[in-house]
Scaffold this motif. Structure first.
Motif, PDB file in Angstrom:
ATOM      1  N   ASP A   6       0.841  -1.205   0.000  1.00 56.51           N
ATOM      2  CA  ASP A   6       0.000   0.000   0.000  1.00 56.51           C
ATOM      3  C   ASP A   6       0.870   1.247   0.000  1.00 56.51           C
ATOM      4  O   ASP A   6       0.569   2.238  -0.666  1.00 56.51           O
ATOM      5  CB  ASP A   6      -0.909   0.044   1.241  1.00 56.51           C
ATOM      6  CG  ASP A   6      -2.014  -0.994   1.181  1.00 56.51           C
ATOM      7  OD1 ASP A   6      -2.279  -1.504   0.078  1.00 56.51           O
ATOM      8  OD2 ASP A   6      -2.591  -1.294   2.246  1.00 56.51           O
ATOM      9  N   VAL A   7       1.954   1.209   0.782  1.00 55.80           N
ATOM     10  CA  VAL A   7       2.862   2.361   0.814  1.00 55.80           C
ATOM     11  C   VAL A   7       3.417   2.614  -0.589  1.00 55.80           C
ATOM     12  O   VAL A   7       3.431   3.743  -1.079  1.00 55.80           O
ATOM     13  CB  VAL A   7       4.017   2.136   1.821  1.00 55.80           C
ATOM     14  CG1 VAL A   7       5.057   3.252   1.717  1.00 55.80           C
ATOM     15  CG2 VAL A   7       3.475   2.058   3.251  1.00 55.80           C
ATOM     16  N   ARG A  12       2.831   9.310  -3.937  1.00 52.54           N
ATOM     17  CA  ARG A  12       2.840  10.230  -5.064  1.00 52.54           C
ATOM     18  C   ARG A  12       3.694  11.436  -4.686  1.00 52.54           C
ATOM     19  O   ARG A  12       3.813  11.776  -3.510  1.00 52.54           O
ATOM     20  CB  ARG A  12       1.418  10.699  -5.423  1.00 52.54           C
ATOM     21  CG  ARG A  12       0.587   9.644  -6.145  1.00 52.54           C
ATOM     22  CD  ARG A  12       1.192   9.279  -7.515  1.00 52.54           C
ATOM     23  NE  ARG A  12       0.637   8.070  -8.090  1.00 52.54           N
ATOM     24  CZ  ARG A  12       1.149   6.843  -7.968  1.00 52.54           C
ATOM     25  NH1 ARG A  12       2.237   6.640  -7.245  1.00 52.54           N
ATOM     26  NH2 ARG A  12       0.596   5.806  -8.539  1.00 52.54           N
ATOM     27  N   SER A  13       4.264  12.065  -5.680  1.00 55.49           N
ATOM     28  CA  SER A  13       5.100  13.228  -5.409  1.00 55.49           C
ATOM     29  C   SER A  13       4.283  14.335  -4.757  1.00 55.49           C
ATOM     30  O   SER A  13       3.162  14.617  -5.173  1.00 55.49           O
ATOM     31  CB  SER A  13       5.705  13.752  -6.714  1.00 55.49           C
ATOM     32  OG  SER A  13       6.597  12.811  -7.244  1.00 55.49           O
ATOM     33  N   VAL A  14       4.866  14.953  -3.753  1.00 57.28           N
ATOM     34  CA  VAL A  14       4.256  16.093  -3.056  1.00 57.28           C
ATOM     35  C   VAL A  14       5.192  17.285  -3.242  1.00 57.28           C
ATOM     36  O   VAL A  14       6.399  17.186  -3.004  1.00 57.28           O
ATOM     37  CB  VAL A  14       4.059  15.760  -1.555  1.00 57.28           C
ATOM     38  CG1 VAL A  14       3.711  17.004  -0.759  1.00 57.28           C
ATOM     39  CG2 VAL A  14       2.992  14.678  -1.388  1.00 57.28           C
ATOM     40  N   PRO A 152      -4.620   6.273  -4.848  1.00 53.79           N
ATOM     41  CA  PRO A 152      -3.677   5.558  -5.708  1.00 53.79           C
ATOM     42  C   PRO A 152      -4.331   5.205  -7.042  1.00 53.79           C
ATOM     43  O   PRO A 152      -5.469   4.772  -7.077  1.00 53.79           O
ATOM     44  CB  PRO A 152      -3.338   4.296  -4.913  1.00 53.79           C
ATOM     45  CG  PRO A 152      -4.308   4.232  -3.796  1.00 53.79           C
ATOM     46  CD  PRO A 152      -4.910   5.577  -3.609  1.00 53.79           C
ATOM     47  N   ALA A 153      -3.624   5.462  -8.130  1.00 51.30           N
ATOM     48  CA  ALA A 153      -4.127   5.087  -9.458  1.00 51.30           C
ATOM     49  C   ALA A 153      -3.257   3.945  -9.933  1.00 51.30           C
ATOM     50  O   ALA A 153      -2.039   4.023  -9.862  1.00 51.30           O
ATOM     51  CB  ALA A 153      -3.999   6.268 -10.398  1.00 51.30           C
ATOM     52  N   SER A 154      -3.886   2.881 -10.414  1.00 53.23           N
ATOM     53  CA  SER A 154      -3.080   1.753 -10.860  1.00 53.23           C
ATOM     54  C   SER A 154      -2.312   2.127 -12.119  1.00 53.23           C
ATOM     55  O   SER A 154      -2.852   2.692 -13.052  1.00 53.23           O
ATOM     56  CB  SER A 154      -3.965   0.547 -11.148  1.00 53.23           C
ATOM     57  OG  SER A 154      -3.145  -0.472 -11.710  1.00 53.23           O
ATOM     58  N   ARG A 155      -1.032   1.820 -12.118  1.00 53.63           N
ATOM     59  CA  ARG A 155      -0.208   2.069 -13.297  1.00 53.63           C
ATOM     60  C   ARG A 155       0.228   0.762 -13.942  1.00 53.63           C
ATOM     61  O   ARG A 155       1.144   0.757 -14.741  1.00 53.63           O
ATOM     62  CB  ARG A 155       1.035   2.872 -12.897  1.00 53.63           C
ATOM     63  CG  ARG A 155       0.701   4.301 -12.535  1.00 53.63           C
ATOM     64  CD  ARG A 155       1.978   5.036 -12.172  1.00 53.63           C
ATOM     65  NE  ARG A 155       1.686   6.425 -11.902  1.00 53.63           N
ATOM     66  CZ  ARG A 155       2.559   7.257 -11.343  1.00 53.63           C
ATOM     67  NH1 ARG A 155       3.753   6.823 -11.012  1.00 53.63           N
ATOM     68  NH2 ARG A 155       2.238   8.515 -11.139  1.00 53.63           N
ATOM     69  N   TYR A 156      -0.427  -0.308 -13.522  1.00 51.00           N
ATOM     70  CA  TYR A 156      -0.028  -1.599 -14.096  1.00 51.00           C
ATOM     71  C   TYR A 156      -0.256  -1.577 -15.597  1.00 51.00           C
ATOM     72  O   TYR A 156      -1.337  -1.207 -16.070  1.00 51.00           O
ATOM     73  CB  TYR A 156      -0.829  -2.745 -13.458  1.00 51.00           C
ATOM     74  CG  TYR A 156      -0.393  -4.080 -14.005  1.00 51.00           C
ATOM     75  CD1 TYR A 156       0.771  -4.671 -13.533  1.00 51.00           C
ATOM     76  CD2 TYR A 156      -1.112  -4.708 -15.014  1.00 51.00           C
ATOM     77  CE1 TYR A 156       1.200  -5.883 -14.059  1.00 51.00           C
ATOM     78  CE2 TYR A 156      -0.685  -5.911 -15.544  1.00 51.00           C
ATOM     79  CZ  TYR A 156       0.479  -6.490 -15.059  1.00 51.00           C
ATOM     80  OH  TYR A 156       0.915  -7.666 -15.582  1.00 51.00           O
TER      81      TYR A 156
END
Ligand SMILES: Cc1cc2nc3c(=O)[nH]c(=O)nc-3n(C[C@H](O)[C@H](O)[C@H](O)COP(=O)(O)O)c2cc1C
Length: 166
Positions: A6-7, A12-14, A152-156
């Motif tokens: 999950d981590v 995502r970049s902040v 979180p957006a899946s990038r698979y």
């Protein structure tokens, strides 16, 4: 503590932070994570420079691609004297940088990997008194994020997976 997967997928970049300071204990934990990265023949060919206050402001003026306003940041540097195999310190430092980003995120903080462009290296070296054998490679500014985390957006991407050959 979140589940490690999950981590990884929710990081995502902040690039915008509250002014609140990050505790010394959290900074030490993040450095501990960095130093537990894998490295070629366990050479650990890295050095870390923690920047805060005026020196951080001066640094982001030189390295203009780093977003301004974080309370703290870590400069990840390759140490060519520790680079036993010759040429692997960049790999070591990239692994350490990713560990920094994941540790930052796991603590509810946010950060972003920023490049040190070759033309900025001499001025960065002068500002921070870096020895010649120390190569600044990446800078991670971090702190408490201004906005809520994005989902979180899946990038698979199956098209990038090749089994037993191309
Ligand atoms: C080698 C490297 C250099 C990067 N340099 C910068 C940078 O100079 N400034 C910046 O704002 N983000 C920089 N990034 C962050 C990327 O823009 C970001 O990771 C990418 O857009 C994917 O977004 P995510 O981190 O939210 O998943 C860099 C990332 C990497 C891995």
């Amino acid at each position: 503590m979140k589940n490690m997967l999950d981590v990884i997928v929710s990081r995502r970049s902040v690039r915008k932070w509250k002014p609140d300071a990050v505790s010394d204990g959290d900074i030490k934990d993040i450095l501990e994570a960095a130093m537990n990265a894998p490295s070629a023949v366990n050479e650990q060919a890295w050095q870390f420079v923690v920047l805060t206050g005026k020196i951080l402001e001066d640094f982001v003026k030189i390295n203009a691609n780093t977003p301004k306003g974080s309370p703290v940041g870590i400069l990840v540097c390759g140490d060519k004297k520790l680079d036993k195999l010759g040429g692997f310190y960049v790999h070591d430092c990239c692994a350490a940088t990713q560990n920094i980003l994941l540790a930052v995120h796991a603590k509810g903080l946010g950060g972003v990997w920023t490049a040190i462009f070759p033309n900025a290296i001499p001025e960065v070296g002068r500002l921070l008194n870096l020895p010649d054998h120390v190569h600044p490679l990446a800078f991670v500014p971090f702190g408490y994020p201004v906005s809520e985390r994005t989902k979180p957006a899946s990038r698979y991407d199956e098209t990038k997976v090749h089994r037993n050959g191309w």
